[in-house]
Scaffold this motif. Sequence first.
Motif, mmCIF file in Angstrom:
data_model
loop_
_atom_site.group_PDB
_atom_site.id
_atom_site.type_symbol
_atom_site.label_atom_id
_atom_site.label_comp_id
_atom_site.label_asym_id
_atom_site.label_seq_id
_atom_site.Cartn_x
_atom_site.Cartn_y
_atom_site.Cartn_z
ATOM 1 N N PHE A 154 24.477 8.965 21.925
ATOM 2 C CA PHE A 154 23.553 8.956 22.715
ATOM 3 C C PHE A 154 22.009 8.925 22.214
ATOM 4 N N ASN A 155 21.683 7.857 22.367
ATOM 5 C CA ASN A 155 20.343 6.908 21.181
ATOM 6 C C ASN A 155 18.866 8.679 21.717
ATOM 7 N N PRO A 156 18.353 8.652 21.050
ATOM 8 C CA PRO A 156 16.721 9.748 21.758
ATOM 9 C C PRO A 156 16.382 8.624 21.971
ATOM 10 N N SER A 157 15.644 9.281 23.136
ATOM 11 C CA SER A 157 14.025 8.231 23.605
ATOM 12 C C SER A 157 12.992 8.281 22.842
ATOM 13 N N LYS A 158 13.054 9.154 21.572
ATOM 14 C CA LYS A 158 12.037 9.306 21.002
ATOM 15 C C LYS A 158 11.995 9.963 19.228
ATOM 16 N N PHE A 217 17.502 10.889 26.423
ATOM 17 C CA PHE A 217 18.832 9.975 25.733
ATOM 18 C C PHE A 217 19.408 8.341 26.584
ATOM 19 N N GLU A 218 19.796 7.986 25.952
ATOM 20 C CA GLU A 218 20.573 6.629 26.609
ATOM 21 C C GLU A 218 21.759 6.524 25.716
ATOM 22 N N ARG A 219 22.580 6.528 26.103
ATOM 23 C CA ARG A 219 23.667 5.726 26.915
ATOM 24 C C ARG A 219 24.367 4.412 26.132
ATOM 25 N N ALA A 220 25.029 4.724 24.489
ATOM 26 C CA ALA A 220 25.311 3.446 24.099
ATOM 27 C C ALA A 220 26.695 3.727 23.753
ATOM 28 N N LYS A 276 16.932 0.166 17.395
ATOM 29 C CA LYS A 276 17.774 1.413 18.091
ATOM 30 C C LYS A 276 19.195 0.785 18.524
ATOM 31 N N GLY A 277 19.512 1.624 18.105
ATOM 32 C CA GLY A 277 21.338 1.396 18.048
ATOM 33 C C GLY A 277 22.090 1.209 17.572
ATOM 34 N N ASP A 278 23.463 1.457 17.047
ATOM 35 C CA ASP A 278 24.486 1.525 16.150
ATOM 36 C C ASP A 278 24.851 -0.500 16.155
ATOM 37 N N PHE A 333 34.051 7.976 29.986
ATOM 38 C CA PHE A 333 33.212 7.679 28.859
ATOM 39 C C PHE A 333 34.007 6.552 27.708
ATOM 40 N N GLY A 334 35.468 6.346 28.056
ATOM 41 C CA GLY A 334 36.294 5.884 27.325
ATOM 42 C C GLY A 334 36.509 4.571 28.356
ATOM 43 N N LYS A 335 36.036 4.268 29.633
ATOM 44 C CA LYS A 335 36.474 3.033 29.704
ATOM 45 C C LYS A 335 34.821 2.106 29.490
ATOM 46 N N VAL A 336 34.093 2.729 29.460
ATOM 47 C CA VAL A 336 32.483 2.095 29.175
ATOM 48 C C VAL A 336 32.831 1.311 27.256
ATOM 49 N N ILE A 337 33.573 2.700 26.286
ATOM 50 C CA ILE A 337 33.565 2.166 25.525
ATOM 51 C C ILE A 337 34.882 0.595 25.322
ATOM 52 N N TYR A 338 35.915 0.643 26.335
ATOM 53 C CA TYR A 338 36.815 0.178 26.652
ATOM 54 C C TYR A 338 36.388 -1.388 26.656
ATOM 55 N N ASN A 339 35.104 -1.305 27.907
ATOM 56 C CA ASN A 339 34.710 -2.787 28.010
ATOM 57 C C ASN A 339 33.935 -2.919 28.064
#
Length: 302
Positions: free
Chosen positions: A4-8, A18-21, A278-280, A51-57
């Motif tokens: 979860f990336n912070p909005s600020k 937060f934004e989900r990534a 922003k983001g990993d 969340f597992g489906k998000v990662i897998y896809n």
Amino acid sequence: MIVFNPSKTGPLRFVPSFERAVGGAELNFAIGITRLDMEARWISCIGDDEFGKVIYNFARGEGVDVSHVSRTPNIPTSIYFKEIGEDGAGKSFYYRKPSPLLELTADCLDESVLDGVDLLHISGVYLAVCEHNIEVALKLVHFAKVKNIPVSFDPNLRLKLWTIEDARAAYEKLYSSVNLLLTGQDEFELLFEGRTVKGVQQQYQIDEIIIKKGEQGASVYTATEQYDRAAFSIRAIDTVGAGDAFDAAYVYGYLNGDDIPERLRLANGAGALVATIKGDNEGLPSLQELKQFIGDEKLIER
Ligand code: ADP
Ligand code: KDG
């Protein structure tokens, strides 16, 4: 993991949204490799949940081979919240115990997992997550040795997940099988307590020790040579994931037959690019983006 990336920027308690990534050192590395047009297979276990489906896809969408990613209905997918400072430096707040990796034991793997593989990469975060993960890693390293596959290792020390003593004891079991040790400068000092790079290299017979130094760039030590290269000049927004990007580009160059100065140039470029976004893993470059950034190809903007 889900990130979860912070909005600020600033302390997490003042961040309302937060934004989900998607993140996780090993998957970042695998995506770094596929963006550079090489193939990557990710071995893992995630929750069989939303969340597992998000990662897998996401992993599949990036072209990562997920045929060895299992899914368990018993343990939720791990998540973490990220705090970002004004200088782009990150802090992690983990929600990952228990981990789905509890269900990926050494018995789940046979030698075929490394069929067609040119290099095995292990991240130390993986070793921190469950006690049996060192056994899994050692089994993979054994398969790699049997198949004559080089091994790269990034300690990725996360002291929120385990103690320095436990980390040292686990890593110690791997060093003598490692061909490329990719580590941060502070991390190296913490792990080896004032010992020299030369000394560590000789003791474990590591072909190359690569020291990442953030905005100072990076150095490589072989048995006979030392190579130093300055970083690219950027404005850092979020440095989390820069190390994984560096590792992926360095390994890409290694497998591509590039010499060490060229690998360092590619790796510094990929690390810098990830730090500007922003983001990993969002900033992980394609081969063309990387070549444009480091000045090998002309960039046509419009
Ligand atoms: P790690 O996360 O493994 O400690 P670093 O923070 O040292 O890794 O970053 C990895 C690499 O990314 C650095 O060696 C450098 O090439 C690049 N990098 C990271 N931060 C910056 C920055 N602020 N400016 C330019 N390059 C950077
Ligand atoms: O290297 C980046 C990782 O730190 C991040 O993606 C999350 O794997 C992660 C961790 O455990 O910190």
